[in-house]
Design an enzyme around this catalytic site. Structure first.
Site, PDB file in Angstrom:
ATOM      1  N   ALA A  91       0.840  -1.199   0.000  1.00 10.26           N
ATOM      2  CA  ALA A  91       0.000   0.000   0.000  1.00 10.26           C
ATOM      3  C   ALA A  91       0.878   1.253   0.000  1.00 10.26           C
ATOM      4  CB  ALA A  91      -0.970  -0.024   1.178  1.00 10.26           C
ATOM      5  N   SER A  92       0.623   2.179   0.914  1.00 12.04           N
ATOM      6  CA  SER A  92       1.329   3.463   0.864  1.00 12.04           C
ATOM      7  C   SER A  92       2.773   3.393   1.336  1.00 12.04           C
ATOM      8  CB  SER A  92       0.566   4.510   1.676  1.00 12.04           C
ATOM      9  OG  SER A  92      -0.607   4.898   0.982  1.00 12.04           O
ATOM     10  N   VAL A  93       3.184   2.262   1.906  1.00  9.16           N
ATOM     11  CA  VAL A  93       4.608   2.093   2.211  1.00  9.16           C
ATOM     12  C   VAL A  93       5.417   2.152   0.919  1.00  9.16           C
ATOM     13  CG1 VAL A  93       6.335   0.517   3.180  1.00  9.16           C
ATOM     14  CG2 VAL A  93       4.128   0.783   4.311  1.00  9.16           C
ATOM     15  N   LYS A  95       5.252   4.267  -1.307  1.00 12.03           N
ATOM     16  CA  LYS A  95       5.625   5.642  -1.649  1.00 12.03           C
ATOM     17  C   LYS A  95       7.103   5.909  -1.357  1.00 12.03           C
ATOM     18  CE  LYS A  95       1.142   7.979  -1.172  1.00 12.03           C
ATOM     19  NZ  LYS A  95       0.256   6.795  -1.105  1.00 12.03           N
ATOM     20  N   TYR A 186      -1.971  15.240   2.610  1.00 13.47           N
ATOM     21  CA  TYR A 186      -1.657  13.913   2.062  1.00 13.47           C
ATOM     22  C   TYR A 186      -2.534  13.628   0.848  1.00 13.47           C
ATOM     23  CZ  TYR A 186      -0.619   8.919   1.966  1.00 13.47           C
ATOM     24  OH  TYR A 186      -0.204   7.662   1.600  1.00 13.47           O
TER      25      TYR A 186
END
Length: 239
Positions: A91-93, A95, A186
């Protein structure tokens, strides 16, 4: 082939709890393995069943693995337990790795963090203020979160959203949420655009370039971008 934990079966753990657990493992003097294992087992006991999604725990001290544990299920529908080979959606990890790719290209002189994003994505509209790559990296661009504008774009729940869909939505955005650099907000939009900038600067599909230039050098052999690295699908809204 390692199976992949689905979003519906992945347990969202408290960051504070995991952080405290790692600090305990690294800074105890030194932790007894049995005691540490028992403490971790107690923490995850509630989810260590065949009826619940679970978690994988890996605690390291430098290059040394202090503890490795797996609990519960990766896929409830198919009865697949979590194992050391289970692949999770980051997921957003992810990024962090997208930003790493951008910084690699900046170091090579192939882009500049203060480039106007329209230099690389000319289809984006002008808003009377320059949005830079640096703004995207720091969530200060003023671009709307794409998940929040799906309904306004006529996208139904369950529809797949592609990068082309995102760009079309942004082309229709009449104004920014705020002036670039004036505040932090965000937004997944920022990093979807960064991934496309990496693809355009390198002339390679984002996933393909990431595999060769980031994951392989870091020996991340079980990490990949979804599909074959050429698809520009962002997400199914139902996921």
């Amino acid at each position: 082939m390692p199976h992949r934990a689905t979003l519906s079966s992945v347990l969202a753990l408290s960051a504070a709890a995991v952080f405290a657990l790692i600090i305990t493992a690294v800074h105890a003097s030194p932790p007894a393995t049995d005691e540490l294992a028992s403490a971790v087992d107690r923490l995850f006991a509630e989810w260590d069943t065949t009826r619940t999604p679970g978690a994988a725990v890996l605690i390291t001290d430098g290059p040394d693995v202090v503890l490795e544990r797996c609990y519960g299920m990766a896929d409830l529908e198919h009865g697949l337990p979590i194992t050391p080979e289970t692949r999770f959606e980051l997921a957003s990890v992810s990024k962090t790795f997208t930003a790493y790719a951008v910084l690699l290209l900046a170091r090579e002189g192939r882009l500049d963090l203060d480039d106007d994003v329209r230099l690389h994505l000319p289809e984006l509209p002008e808003h009377g203020a320059t949005i830079t790559i640096r703004h995207l990296l720091h969530h200060t661009s003023g671009l709307s979160e794409w998940r929040q504008i799906l309904a306004y774009a006529g996208v139904r729940s369950g529809d797949n959203v592609s990068l082309e869909d995102l760009l079309a939505m942004l082309e229709s955005q009449r104004m920014l949420d705020f002036a670039p650099g004036s505040r932090w907000q965000y937004s997944n939009t920022n990093y979807a655009l960064l991934a496309e900038i990496v693809a355009r600067v390198t002339g390679r599909p984002f996933g393909e370039w990431m595999a060769e230039n980031v994951f392989q050098p870091l020996e991340m052999r079980s990490t990949s971008i979804p599909a074959d690295g050429t698809a520009k699908r962002l997400v199914s809204h139902s996921e």
